[in-house]
Design an enzyme around this catalytic site. Structure first.
Site: not given
Length: 312
Positions: A81, A177
């Site tokens: 990310r 998650h």
């Protein structure tokens, strides 16, 4: 016992490999695979650490040599990310990577326990399950989404807030998650209590902890070292259970009885064949029950996305 790490040249993979080289039981084998040409060198580097764990590295398109004879496979391959992205933005790239690697697992070591670290875990685990199912080798007791990072973060943040030793706190985390699907069961920590406001704020911090790291790294990546630690904890627990140790319990994201969603993170008793027992999530506080009810649509959509990626 042979453990394979796929994605071993990345930030998580290298941290994980270092921890496993140091902590796997004597006589274990560790094999590292990544598409990056540096991977055999990572293995040579780690091979200089004086522990009785044999290590080999493989690179290129074909993960097969790394997978041969593996008992446990941990997949951390994929893109990380960047600021402004959430875990679902990774889907387009990482879905294909997980599909490809799991197809190779299905051919080469279909009986291995597989831990998926690659985000978005809510979705990539569904992809892995469908690939294994198509190959006729799916065992729902041997496929795990590694959510351990949510647990270790919860342990750390609770200990900080309440002045406890971090090693003495163990918070069960259920659901999924990412974002709202991460639900720490703060009401179930023995000897610790929270006001409603504390519980709400702490839950939010745990849910957004990944973003905290992404922003703090200012474009230089996401959580790699803490994730490496979390994956090592899970992998080592799995190895201990596979070797016959009794009473090994970890939370992970697995296919269960479908009470909440097809895949759901809950406490698991691990054993010689992977999941021995899916344990009850116990009694929830009103806040936790509301959070659970509110997340299920999101979680089910994430799962559907993975199923559709393989089946459409």
């Amino acid at each position: 016992m042979k453990v394979a790490v796929l994605g071993a040249a990345g930030g998580i993979g290298q941290a994980l490999a270092l921890l496993l080289k140091n902590q796997l039981p004597s006589g274990s084998e560790l094999s590292l695979y990544d598409i990056a040409p540096v991977t055999p060198g990572v293995a040579v580097d780690l091979s200089h650490i004086p522990t009785a764990v044999k290590i080999k590295g493989f690179s290129g398109e074909d993960a097969t040599p790394a997978l041969e004879g593996a008992d446990v496979v941990l997949i951390s391959a994929g893109v990380a990310r960047k600021p402004g992205m959430d875990r679902s933005d990774l889907f387009n790239v990482n879905a294909g990577i997980v599909k490809n690697l799991v197809q190779q697992i299905a051919k080469t070591c279909p009986k291995a326990c597989v831990g998926i670290i690659t985000n978005p875990v809510n979705t990539t685990v569904a992809i892995a399950a469908e690939v294994l199912k198509k190959a006729g080798v799916y065992d729902k007791n041997k496929l795990f989404g590694v959510t351990t990072l949510d647990i270790i973060r919860s342990n750390t943040f609770v200990a900080e807030l309440k002045g406890k030793r971090p090693t003495e706190v163990e918070v069960p985390v259920i659901g999924g998650h990412s974002g709202v699907t991460i639900l720490p069961l703060l009401s179930q920590i023995p000897g610790v209590s929270f006001t409603e406001q504390e519980a709400a704020e702490l839950t939010k911090r745990i849910q957004n902890a990944g973003t905290e790291v992404v922003e703090a790294k200012a474009g230089g990546g996401s959580a790699t070292l803490s994730m490496g630690q979390a994956a090592a904890r899970f992998g080592l627990s799995l190895v201990r259970a596979l070797q016959g140790e009794k009473g090994v319990v970890e939370c992970a994201y697995v296919e269960g009885d479908g009470q909440y969603a097809r895949f759901f993170s809950q406490p698991l008793l691990l054993g010689k064949n992977g999941v021995e027992e899916r344990k009850s999530i116990g009694t929830l506080s009103a806040f936790e029950q509301h959070s659970l009810d509110a997340m299920l649509d999101t979680l089910k959509k994430d799962i559907q996305l993975g199923e559709d990626f393989i089946n459409k």
